[in-house]
Design a protein around this motif. Structure first.
Motif, PDB file in Angstrom:
ATOM      1  N   ILE A 296       0.851  -1.183   0.000  1.00 38.48           N
ATOM      2  CA  ILE A 296       0.000   0.000   0.000  1.00 38.48           C
ATOM      3  C   ILE A 296       0.889   1.235   0.000  1.00 38.48           C
ATOM      4  CG2 ILE A 296      -1.820   1.257   1.212  1.00 38.48           C
ATOM      5  CD1 ILE A 296      -2.540  -1.396   2.595  1.00 38.48           C
ATOM      6  N   LYS A 297       0.714   2.087  -0.996  1.00 36.89           N
ATOM      7  CA  LYS A 297       1.540   3.289  -1.103  1.00 36.89           C
ATOM      8  C   LYS A 297       0.646   4.522  -1.135  1.00 36.89           C
ATOM      9  CE  LYS A 297       5.073   5.629  -3.857  1.00 36.89           C
ATOM     10  NZ  LYS A 297       5.921   5.591  -5.063  1.00 36.89           N
ATOM     11  N   PRO A 317      -2.626  20.486  -6.368  1.00 40.30           N
ATOM     12  CA  PRO A 317      -2.381  19.487  -5.324  1.00 40.30           C
ATOM     13  C   PRO A 317      -3.100  18.181  -5.651  1.00 40.30           C
ATOM     14  CG  PRO A 317      -4.092  20.996  -4.618  1.00 40.30           C
ATOM     15  CD  PRO A 317      -3.668  21.446  -5.995  1.00 40.30           C
ATOM     16  N   GLY A 318      -2.560  17.090  -5.140  1.00 39.33           N
ATOM     17  CA  GLY A 318      -3.210  15.807  -5.379  1.00 39.33           C
ATOM     18  C   GLY A 318      -2.752  14.748  -4.402  1.00 39.33           C
ATOM     19  N   ILE A 319      -3.589  13.732  -4.222  1.00 40.32           N
ATOM     20  CA  ILE A 319      -3.232  12.579  -3.405  1.00 40.32           C
ATOM     21  C   ILE A 319      -3.545  11.305  -4.178  1.00 40.32           C
ATOM     22  CG2 ILE A 319      -3.508  13.747  -1.186  1.00 40.32           C
ATOM     23  CD1 ILE A 319      -6.213  12.419  -0.882  1.00 40.32           C
ATOM     24  N   GLN A 320      -2.831  10.262  -3.826  1.00 36.89           N
ATOM     25  CA  GLN A 320      -2.975   8.995  -4.536  1.00 36.89           C
ATOM     26  C   GLN A 320      -2.725   7.854  -3.556  1.00 36.89           C
ATOM     27  OE1 GLN A 320      -1.409   8.565  -8.707  1.00 36.89           O
ATOM     28  NE2 GLN A 320       0.021   7.186  -7.691  1.00 36.89           N
ATOM     29  N   LEU A 321      -3.556   6.830  -3.654  1.00 37.44           N
ATOM     30  CA  LEU A 321      -3.410   5.637  -2.824  1.00 37.44           C
ATOM     31  C   LEU A 321      -3.408   4.423  -3.747  1.00 37.44           C
ATOM     32  CD1 LEU A 321      -3.245   4.604   0.120  1.00 37.44           C
ATOM     33  CD2 LEU A 321      -5.738   4.350   0.065  1.00 37.44           C
ATOM     34  N   VAL A 322      -2.321   3.669  -3.713  1.00 41.88           N
ATOM     35  CA  VAL A 322      -2.154   2.506  -4.586  1.00 41.88           C
ATOM     36  C   VAL A 322      -2.087   1.247  -3.739  1.00 41.88           C
ATOM     37  CG1 VAL A 322      -0.676   1.391  -6.292  1.00 41.88           C
ATOM     38  CG2 VAL A 322      -0.963   3.872  -6.330  1.00 41.88           C
TER      39      VAL A 322
END
Length: 335
Positions: A296-297, A317-322
Motif C-alpha cells: 500500500i503506497k 495538489p493531489g493525493i494517490q493511494l495505490v
C-alpha cells in the motif's frame, strides 16, 4: 497467480491559463489480472482495467489487459500487448504528460526493456488508433525511447552522474484510410545531465538537472505552421526518506510536444489559434510518499507553475493511494 492493482486518486488542477485545463480528476481504477508463468522465461497476463470518475454512474474506461512478457536474457525483456506504461517510461514532463496515468492508463503495442549496469532503456510503441480500408479517421501511434546512461560505477561513492536521453515520436496518418488531412509525424528529442550527491542525516541526497530539448515536424504540417523549436529545462532537487523536492526553470521557443504537459507548449493543445512563441516558467514539485505493509503506497504531490511573462501562478495538489496485492493460486517462477 492472481494480481489485483488498485489506484485511487484526486488531482485538483487550479489552472487559469490557455494551455492546460483547470479541472479536478477524482476517481479510481482497478485491474484484476491472472498471470501464468510458462517456465522461467515467459509470463502471460490476462485481465481487465476499469476506471470510474467520481460523479459518473458509468466506467470511463473498460479495457482488456492482455500481454506476453518474454525474458530473452537476464538483461533484455520483450513485452507484446499491454505495456508497462505512463510513469514507468520515465520521460520528462515537457515531453510526456504525467496525467496520462489517469487519462490513458492502458497502453498497447510492443516494448523492449534493457537493464545493464551502465544502461537502463525502455523502447516502446503505443498503438493508439488502428485503421482499416476506407476509414475516415487517422491512424495514431506514439513511439518512445527512454534511456539512462551511468558512465561509471557509483557503488559506495558520494557522487552519482546519470545521462538521460528521451525521444518521443507521434504519427498521424495511415496509408489505407480516407482521412483527408496530411500525414504528420512529429518528434521530440531530449538529452540531459543528472548529478546527485548522497548526504547523511535528514536530507538523503541533493542534486541538479539540466536538459536540452528540440521539436521537429517531419512533414511541415505542424500546428499553426510551427514545425521546429527548442527548449531548456534545469533545476535542483532534494530528497529525504519520504519527501521529494524540485525547483526548475523552463525556457521554450516554438516548442511543441504532442504528448507533453500542456504548460510547456508554445501552441495550446486545448484552445484553437493560441500561440505564444516563447514560454518561460518556474516550476516546483513537493512530494510525500509512504509505504504501508509493502503493498500500500500513499502519495501527496503539490505542483506549481509560475508563468514569468504573465506573472501568473497555477498549481495542482493531489493525493494517490495505490494497493497492489498478489494471491498465489499455484506455484510460479518469477522474473
Amino acid at each position: 497467480m492472481l494480481h489485483l492493482a488498485n489506484i485511487n486518486f484526486v488531482k485538483n488542477n487550479e489552472y487559469k491559463n490557455k494551455f492546460a485545463w483547470g479541472h479536478t480528476l477524482i476517481g479510481y481504477g482497478i485491474q484484476p489480472t491472472l498471470m501464468y508463468y510458462a517456465g522461467e522465461h515467459l509470463r502471460l497476463r490476462a485481465g481487465v482495467f476499469l476506471q470510474q470518475y467520481s460523479g459518473l454512474n458509468y466506467y470511463s474506461e473498460v479495457r482488456p489487459v492482455l500481454s506476453a512478457h518474454l525474458r530473452v536474457s537476464p538483461s533484455f525483456d520483450l513485452i507484446m500487448g499491454s505495456l508497462k506504461g505512463h510513469i514507468h517510461h520515465d520521460v520528462i514532463e515537457p515531453l510526456f504528460d504525467t496525467e496520462r496515468q489517469y487519462k490513458r492508463p492502458v497502453e498497447n503495442g510492443i516494448q523492449f526493456l534493457i537493464d545493464r549496469p551502465w544502461l537502463d532503456m525502455d523502447v516502446w510503441v503505443d498503438w493508439e488508433q488502428f485503421v482499416q480500408v476506407g476509414d475516415d479517421f487517422p491512424e495514431w501511434f506514439t513511439a518512445g525511447v527512454s534511456a539512462t546512461l551511468q558512465p561509471t560505477d557509483t557503488t559506495g561513492r558520494l557522487w552519482q552522474l546519470n545521462i538521460p536521453l528521451n525521444m518521443m515520436a507521434v504519427h498521424r496518418g495511415g496509408e489505407v484510410s480516407n482521412y483527408p488531412e496530411r500525414v504528420q509525424t512529429s518528434m521530440n528529442l531530449a538529452a540531459g545531465v543528472l548529478l546527485n550527491r548522497k548526504l547523511e542525516g535528514t536530507l538523503k541526497n541533493a542534486g541538479i538537472f539540466a536538459y536540452a530539448m528540440n521539436y521537429g515536424n517531419l512533414n511541415d504540417a505542424g500546428q499553426l505552421g510551427v514545425n521546429s523549436g527548442y527548449a531548456w529545462y534545469g533545476g535542483i532537487t532534494a530528497n529525504t526518506r519520504r519527501t521529494n523536492l524540485m525547483v526548475g526553470y523552463f525556457y521554450g521557443h516554438d516548442f511543441v510536444a504532442l504528448r507533453g504537459g500542456g504548460m510547456f507548449q508554445s501552441v495550446s493543445p486545448i484552445r484553437n489559434n493560441v500561440y505564444i512563441p516563447t514560454r518561460q516558467l518556474v516550476t516546483m514539485k513537493i512530494g510525500y510518499n509512504r509505504v504501508f505493509l509493502k503493498k500500500i503506497k500513499f502519495s501527496f504531490l503539490f505542483e506549481g507553475y509560475y508563468d514569468i511573462p504573465d506573472a501568473r501562478f497555477d498549481f495542482a495538489p493531489g493525493i494517490q493511494l495505490v494497493f497492489s496485492p498478489s494471491f498465489f493460486l499455484t506455484e510460479a517462477e518469477f522474473f
